[in-house]
Design a protein around this motif. Structure first.
Motif, PDB file in Angstrom:
ATOM      1  N   MET A   1       0.815  -1.221   0.000  1.00 49.06           N
ATOM      2  CA  MET A   1       0.000   0.000   0.000  1.00 49.06           C
ATOM      3  C   MET A   1       0.846   1.268   0.000  1.00 49.06           C
ATOM      4  SD  MET A   1      -3.200  -0.564  -0.265  1.00 49.06           S
ATOM      5  CE  MET A   1      -3.941   0.954   0.340  1.00 49.06           C
ATOM      6  N   ALA A   2       2.146   1.134   0.386  1.00 45.31           N
ATOM      7  CA  ALA A   2       2.981   2.332   0.448  1.00 45.31           C
ATOM      8  C   ALA A   2       3.095   2.995  -0.917  1.00 45.31           C
ATOM      9  CB  ALA A   2       4.364   1.973   0.995  1.00 45.31           C
ATOM     10  N   TYR A   3       3.263   2.164  -1.962  1.00 43.52           N
ATOM     11  CA  TYR A   3       3.409   2.729  -3.304  1.00 43.52           C
ATOM     12  C   TYR A   3       2.107   3.405  -3.738  1.00 43.52           C
ATOM     13  CZ  TYR A   3       4.604   3.061  -8.264  1.00 43.52           C
ATOM     14  OH  TYR A   3       4.864   3.527  -9.533  1.00 43.52           O
ATOM     15  N   VAL A   4       0.988   2.779  -3.440  1.00 41.02           N
ATOM     16  CA  VAL A   4      -0.301   3.375  -3.786  1.00 41.02           C
ATOM     17  C   VAL A   4      -0.493   4.691  -3.042  1.00 41.02           C
ATOM     18  CG1 VAL A   4      -2.805   3.076  -3.683  1.00 41.02           C
ATOM     19  CG2 VAL A   4      -1.351   1.148  -4.322  1.00 41.02           C
ATOM     20  N   ASN A   5      -0.124   4.725  -1.767  1.00 40.97           N
ATOM     21  CA  ASN A   5      -0.240   5.968  -1.000  1.00 40.97           C
ATOM     22  C   ASN A   5       0.652   7.062  -1.582  1.00 40.97           C
ATOM     23  OD1 ASN A   5      -2.108   4.907   0.789  1.00 40.97           O
ATOM     24  ND2 ASN A   5      -0.552   4.228   2.246  1.00 40.97           N
ATOM     25  N   ASN A   6       1.820   6.660  -2.073  1.00 36.75           N
ATOM     26  CA  ASN A   6       2.709   7.636  -2.706  1.00 36.75           C
ATOM     27  C   ASN A   6       2.069   8.206  -3.974  1.00 36.75           C
ATOM     28  OD1 ASN A   6       4.546   7.077  -0.706  1.00 36.75           O
ATOM     29  ND2 ASN A   6       5.889   5.828  -1.981  1.00 36.75           N
ATOM     30  N   ILE A   7       1.421   7.331  -4.734  1.00 35.02           N
ATOM     31  CA  ILE A   7       0.750   7.788  -5.953  1.00 35.02           C
ATOM     32  C   ILE A   7      -0.406   8.723  -5.603  1.00 35.02           C
ATOM     33  CG2 ILE A   7      -0.648   7.050  -7.928  1.00 35.02           C
ATOM     34  CD1 ILE A   7       1.035   4.525  -8.077  1.00 35.02           C
ATOM     35  N   ARG A   8      -1.183   8.366  -4.576  1.00 28.90           N
ATOM     36  CA  ARG A   8      -2.292   9.234  -4.156  1.00 28.90           C
ATOM     37  C   ARG A   8      -1.764  10.608  -3.746  1.00 28.90           C
ATOM     38  NH1 ARG A   8      -7.092   6.709  -3.877  1.00 28.90           N
ATOM     39  NH2 ARG A   8      -7.121   4.437  -3.496  1.00 28.90           N
ATOM     40  N   MET A   9      -0.668  10.619  -3.036  1.00 25.94           N
ATOM     41  CA  MET A   9      -0.104  11.896  -2.615  1.00 25.94           C
ATOM     42  C   MET A   9       0.354  12.693  -3.828  1.00 25.94           C
ATOM     43  SD  MET A   9       0.456  13.962  -0.194  1.00 25.94           S
ATOM     44  CE  MET A   9       0.266  12.932   1.276  1.00 25.94           C
ATOM     45  N   PHE A  10       1.007  12.033  -4.788  1.00 24.60           N
ATOM     46  CA  PHE A  10       1.446  12.722  -5.995  1.00 24.60           C
ATOM     47  C   PHE A  10       0.270  13.366  -6.718  1.00 24.60           C
ATOM     48  CE2 PHE A  10       1.471  12.236 -10.637  1.00 24.60           C
ATOM     49  CZ  PHE A  10       2.413  13.204 -10.969  1.00 24.60           C
ATOM     50  N   VAL A  11      -0.832  12.632  -6.865  1.00 25.02           N
ATOM     51  CA  VAL A  11      -2.003  13.145  -7.581  1.00 25.02           C
ATOM     52  C   VAL A  11      -2.556  14.379  -6.882  1.00 25.02           C
ATOM     53  CG1 VAL A  11      -4.414  12.653  -8.168  1.00 25.02           C
ATOM     54  CG2 VAL A  11      -2.625  10.986  -8.690  1.00 25.02           C
ATOM     55  N   ARG A  12      -2.619  14.349  -5.556  1.00 26.61           N
ATOM     56  CA  ARG A  12      -3.170  15.493  -4.837  1.00 26.61           C
ATOM     57  C   ARG A  12      -2.221  16.691  -4.875  1.00 26.61           C
ATOM     58  NH1 ARG A  12      -7.307  16.300  -5.498  1.00 26.61           N
ATOM     59  NH2 ARG A  12      -7.946  17.302  -3.555  1.00 26.61           N
ATOM     60  N   VAL A  13      -0.912  16.442  -4.798  1.00 22.79           N
ATOM     61  CA  VAL A  13       0.042  17.542  -4.929  1.00 22.79           C
ATOM     62  C   VAL A  13      -0.073  18.160  -6.316  1.00 22.79           C
ATOM     63  CG1 VAL A  13       2.492  18.149  -5.013  1.00 22.79           C
ATOM     64  CG2 VAL A  13       1.651  16.626  -3.216  1.00 22.79           C
ATOM     65  N   TYR A  14      -0.190  17.315  -7.334  1.00 18.63           N
ATOM     66  CA  TYR A  14      -0.325  17.790  -8.714  1.00 18.63           C
ATOM     67  C   TYR A  14      -1.574  18.653  -8.855  1.00 18.63           C
ATOM     68  CZ  TYR A  14      -0.360  17.502 -13.847  1.00 18.63           C
ATOM     69  OH  TYR A  14      -0.351  17.791 -15.193  1.00 18.63           O
ATOM     70  N   GLU A  15      -2.705  18.171  -8.302  1.00 17.76           N
ATOM     71  CA  GLU A  15      -3.977  18.863  -8.481  1.00 17.76           C
ATOM     72  C   GLU A  15      -4.057  20.151  -7.659  1.00 17.76           C
ATOM     73  OE1 GLU A  15      -6.764  14.977  -9.526  1.00 17.76           O
ATOM     74  OE2 GLU A  15      -6.692  15.733  -7.475  1.00 17.76           O
ATOM     75  N   LEU A  16      -3.472  20.141  -6.461  1.00 18.37           N
ATOM     76  CA  LEU A  16      -3.565  21.306  -5.580  1.00 18.37           C
ATOM     77  C   LEU A  16      -2.399  22.265  -5.762  1.00 18.37           C
ATOM     78  CD1 LEU A  16      -4.757  19.508  -2.322  1.00 18.37           C
ATOM     79  CD2 LEU A  16      -6.140  20.832  -3.920  1.00 18.37           C
ATOM     80  N   GLY A  17      -1.297  21.781  -6.331  1.00 21.19           N
ATOM     81  CA  GLY A  17      -0.157  22.640  -6.581  1.00 21.19           C
ATOM     82  C   GLY A  17       0.552  23.124  -5.339  1.00 21.19           C
ATOM     83  N   ASN A  18       0.344  22.392  -4.238  1.00 13.24           N
ATOM     84  CA  ASN A  18       0.906  22.847  -2.976  1.00 13.24           C
ATOM     85  C   ASN A  18       1.093  21.634  -2.061  1.00 13.24           C
ATOM     86  OD1 ASN A  18       0.462  23.792   0.003  1.00 13.24           O
ATOM     87  ND2 ASN A  18       1.066  25.650  -1.113  1.00 13.24           N
ATOM     88  N   MET A  19       2.312  21.463  -1.534  1.00 10.88           N
ATOM     89  CA  MET A  19       2.603  20.307  -0.695  1.00 10.88           C
ATOM     90  C   MET A  19       1.809  20.333   0.604  1.00 10.88           C
ATOM     91  SD  MET A  19       4.652  17.619  -1.074  1.00 10.88           S
ATOM     92  CE  MET A  19       6.067  18.159  -2.058  1.00 10.88           C
ATOM     93  N   SER A  20       1.712  21.504   1.222  1.00 12.59           N
ATOM     94  CA  SER A  20       0.994  21.599   2.497  1.00 12.59           C
ATOM     95  C   SER A  20      -0.491  21.331   2.313  1.00 12.59           C
ATOM     96  CB  SER A  20       1.204  22.982   3.120  1.00 12.59           C
ATOM     97  OG  SER A  20       2.556  23.187   3.457  1.00 12.59           O
TER      98      SER A  20
END
Length: 304
Positions: free
Chosen positions: A1-20
């Protein structure tokens, strides 16, 4: 699940444009979010984002990976949804938003009954009258009161909601009874405005003999909370445009009275919106069906 969680985080960072912002969306810390992106970049052997002190922009590799990442997550979510549907045991956490009036009167009071029926689903309910970015804020479902705009969200119309212009008898005694929308403007009536970024309530669309017409109203008081406007109207501060369900009890007691009845407001719609990637999730579906049925019954009980 770690890799999937990393992908989910990438998608949200991409969409929101902000790490925080992405970290808040995924209910974790910016440090964890940054670590997950770094792990993903190490695994892929490429940089996914260009980072500066002021901006976070996807690289060409990041843009290429985003489309595939979305398809991966959609496939995983669909597979999980199918398993949960087959087991007839929806579970997980739902992030839901609603306007203040709708949320306080209909959604929040029904949540305990829903939780009793589906004990494995937790609810995180946010109430606000501001404009909601359903996808950008990581919501599973949002209730929307007002005109619908084109988007890639899945829409379920719940009910058409009549609206009314009304004021307290004390205001009418002081300023007179406006007959129609034109009188609101010509006589300089104090209109109570729902105002926040993106709001259009400073233009009231009323039904005239020639069809719907927008009236650009004004007044000394405005708020981003619809219930505040109702309170001001009850205190005699001005005229308010409200869904009937929000002021029905005050109209019945006479604390508020209809005004400008020759040009009544056009009805609005109550709907629920869900991102296309989430609308098939069993927990989203059962919550939607439960609340749609509840809202329909509650609204129809308030119809004149």
């Amino acid at each position: 699940m770690a890799y999937v969680n990393n992908i989910r985080m990438f998608v949200r960072v991409y969409e929101l444009g902000n790490m925080s912002a992405a970290a808040r969306d995924q209910r974790t810390s910016p440090a964890v979010a940054s670590s997950r992106i770094a792990e993903l970049e190490k695994h892929l052997g490429v940089r996914l984002f260009n980072r500066t002190t002021r901006a976070l922009n996807p690289t060409e590799h990041g843009r290429l990976f985003y489309d595939g990442a979305c398809r991966i997550l959609e496939a995983i979510d669909s597979a999980e949804a199918a398993v949960m549907e087959a087991s007839q045991s929806p579970r997980g956490t739902l992030f839901v938003a609603a306007p203040l009036g709708v949320g306080r009167r209909f959604i929040a009071p029904a949540v305990p009954a829903f939780k009793a029926q589906y004990p494995q689903i937790d609810i995180r309910l946010r109430l606000s009258d501001r404009m909601i970015d359903v996808t950008g804020e990581g919501l599973d479902l949002a209730f929307h009161l007002g005109p619908l705009v084109d988007s890639d969200l899945k829409v379920r119309v719940i009910e058409e909601c009549p609206r009314v212009l009304c004021a307290a008898p004390a205001y009418i005694e002081r300023r007179g009874m406006p007959r129609d929308g034109q009188a609101l403007i010509e006589d300089g009536h104090d209109c109570l405005n729902l105002r926040f970024p993106g709001a259009r309530e400073f233009q009231w669309t009323l039904q005239t003999a020639d069809g719907p017409r927008r009236f650009e109203i004004s007044g000394p008081l405005e708020s981003d909370d619809g219930d505040v406007l109702t309170g001001w109207a009850l205190d005699g501060a001005g005229i308010v445009l409200k869904p009937l369900f929000e002021v029905a009890e005050h109209l019945e007691t006479g604390a508020l009275v209809p005004v400008a009845t020759d040009t009544p407001p056009i009805p609005t719609q109550l709907a629920c919106l869900s991102p296309s990637r989430r609308y098939r999730d069993p927990k989203v579906q059962v919550f939607t069906e439960f609340m749609v049925d509840h809202c329909k019954r509650a609204l129809r009980e308030l119809q004149p």
